[in-house]
Design a protein around this motif. Sequence first.
Motif, PDB file in Angstrom:
ATOM      1  N   GLU A 105       0.829  -1.209   0.000  1.00 18.23           N
ATOM      2  CA  GLU A 105       0.000   0.000   0.000  1.00 18.23           C
ATOM      3  C   GLU A 105       0.864   1.260   0.000  1.00 18.23           C
ATOM      4  OE1 GLU A 105      -0.284  -2.506   2.031  1.00 18.23           O
ATOM      5  OE2 GLU A 105      -2.140  -3.451   1.335  1.00 18.23           O
ATOM      6  N   VAL A 106       1.960   1.212   0.739  1.00 14.74           N
ATOM      7  CA  VAL A 106       2.854   2.373   0.790  1.00 14.74           C
ATOM      8  C   VAL A 106       3.532   2.567  -0.562  1.00 14.74           C
ATOM      9  CG1 VAL A 106       4.898   3.365   1.905  1.00 14.74           C
ATOM     10  CG2 VAL A 106       3.232   2.076   3.261  1.00 14.74           C
ATOM     11  N   ARG A 107       3.945   1.466  -1.197  1.00 12.01           N
ATOM     12  CA  ARG A 107       4.578   1.571  -2.516  1.00 12.01           C
ATOM     13  C   ARG A 107       3.617   2.180  -3.530  1.00 12.01           C
ATOM     14  NH1 ARG A 107       6.294  -3.802  -1.548  1.00 12.01           N
ATOM     15  NH2 ARG A 107       4.961  -4.545  -3.258  1.00 12.01           N
ATOM     16  N   LEU A 108       2.354   1.765  -3.496  1.00 14.17           N
ATOM     17  CA  LEU A 108       1.369   2.309  -4.427  1.00 14.17           C
ATOM     18  C   LEU A 108       1.147   3.789  -4.179  1.00 14.17           C
ATOM     19  CD1 LEU A 108      -1.250  -0.602  -4.460  1.00 14.17           C
ATOM     20  CD2 LEU A 108       0.391  -0.002  -6.247  1.00 14.17           C
ATOM     21  N   TRP A 109       1.128   4.178  -2.897  1.00 16.33           N
ATOM     22  CA  TRP A 109       0.954   5.588  -2.565  1.00 16.33           C
ATOM     23  C   TRP A 109       2.141   6.411  -3.062  1.00 16.33           C
ATOM     24  CZ3 TRP A 109       3.811   8.730   0.835  1.00 16.33           C
ATOM     25  CH2 TRP A 109       3.272   9.998   1.055  1.00 16.33           C
ATOM     26  N   LEU A 110       3.337   5.889  -2.895  1.00 14.46           N
ATOM     27  CA  LEU A 110       4.533   6.590  -3.345  1.00 14.46           C
ATOM     28  C   LEU A 110       4.562   6.757  -4.855  1.00 14.46           C
ATOM     29  CD1 LEU A 110       7.288   5.005  -1.060  1.00 14.46           C
ATOM     30  CD2 LEU A 110       6.445   7.357  -0.986  1.00 14.46           C
ATOM     31  N   ASN A 111       4.064   5.740  -5.561  1.00  8.57           N
ATOM     32  CA  ASN A 111       4.102   5.784  -7.020  1.00  8.57           C
ATOM     33  C   ASN A 111       3.210   6.870  -7.603  1.00  8.57           C
ATOM     34  OD1 ASN A 111       5.932   3.693  -7.204  1.00  8.57           O
ATOM     35  ND2 ASN A 111       4.356   2.107  -7.362  1.00  8.57           N
ATOM     36  N   HIS A 112       2.291   7.388  -6.795  1.00  6.14           N
ATOM     37  CA  HIS A 112       1.409   8.453  -7.277  1.00  6.14           C
ATOM     38  C   HIS A 112       2.012   9.841  -7.066  1.00  6.14           C
ATOM     39  CE1 HIS A 112      -1.592   5.181  -7.130  1.00  6.14           C
ATOM     40  NE2 HIS A 112      -2.251   5.903  -8.024  1.00  6.14           N
ATOM     41  N   GLY A 113       3.155   9.910  -6.397  1.00 14.17           N
ATOM     42  CA  GLY A 113       3.785  11.196  -6.136  1.00 14.17           C
ATOM     43  C   GLY A 113       5.116  11.327  -6.847  1.00 14.17           C
TER      44      GLY A 113
ATOM     45  N   THR B 288       8.177  10.458  -6.565  1.00  8.23           N
ATOM     46  CA  THR B 288       8.997   9.512  -5.815  1.00  8.23           C
ATOM     47  C   THR B 288      10.477   9.816  -5.941  1.00  8.23           C
ATOM     48  OG1 THR B 288       7.320   7.833  -6.292  1.00  8.23           O
ATOM     49  CG2 THR B 288       9.424   7.067  -5.411  1.00  8.23           C
TER      50      THR B 288
END
Length: 231
Positions: free
Chosen positions: A87-95, A97
């Motif tokens: 979930e954290v990786r997916l969140w990071l991929n939207h910013g 990074t």
Amino acid sequence: MAFDFAFLASGNYGALILGGVLTTLRLFASSWVLGFIVALVLVGLRGVPLRPFQWVISLFIEYHRNVPTVVQIMVWYFGMPQILPREVRLWLNHGDTEFLFALIALSLNVSAFMAQDILSGVRAIPATQVEAARSVGLGAFAALRYVILPQAIRVAVPPLVNRSLILFKDTSLAMVIGVGELTYQVRAIENLTFRSFEVFAVATGIYLAAALMLMAAGATFAKRFPADFRS
């Protein structure tokens, strides 16, 4: 061969360079502020009388002082996401990074050097300063915050200025993970135009001007706030 800088005013080359400069400055300023805060925390925690705790701090400092900065950037960008929850990786991929991980790597790296510089300044403070602070009722951390650190930072201004210059130049290493800072943008323009001398001459001028301004700011600070404590 004739050199012509006029082409930089055509197309979006000027905008690319300006964007690269702004990203470089943003990365430098953010890394410096965060790194300085972490350095102050490390200096404060050095006073905690727990040996395992001190080992962890020493390991942190030695890692960041001895491992190449570019490797630290790649460890954060390529390695850290592998151990984070999905979930954290997916969140990071939207910013953004790339910028985020470059910021973290550079901040932690410079904090280790700044902490050592400030600690050297602390050791230069006469013991009577600590005794005087404790005699008026200040605790260990209060004495460090209000008496020791302000003087230690003044003593450490020259090495801190030097470390700031190195940090500013190290922002160019962020290009290896795709951060669009100045060197990244200059390299992209060079690939499009094959005008190597012109674009890198412009980058050299910008880096040199910024470095000279940092040096001037450091000299002004040192002159205005001299380390003239009494023993």
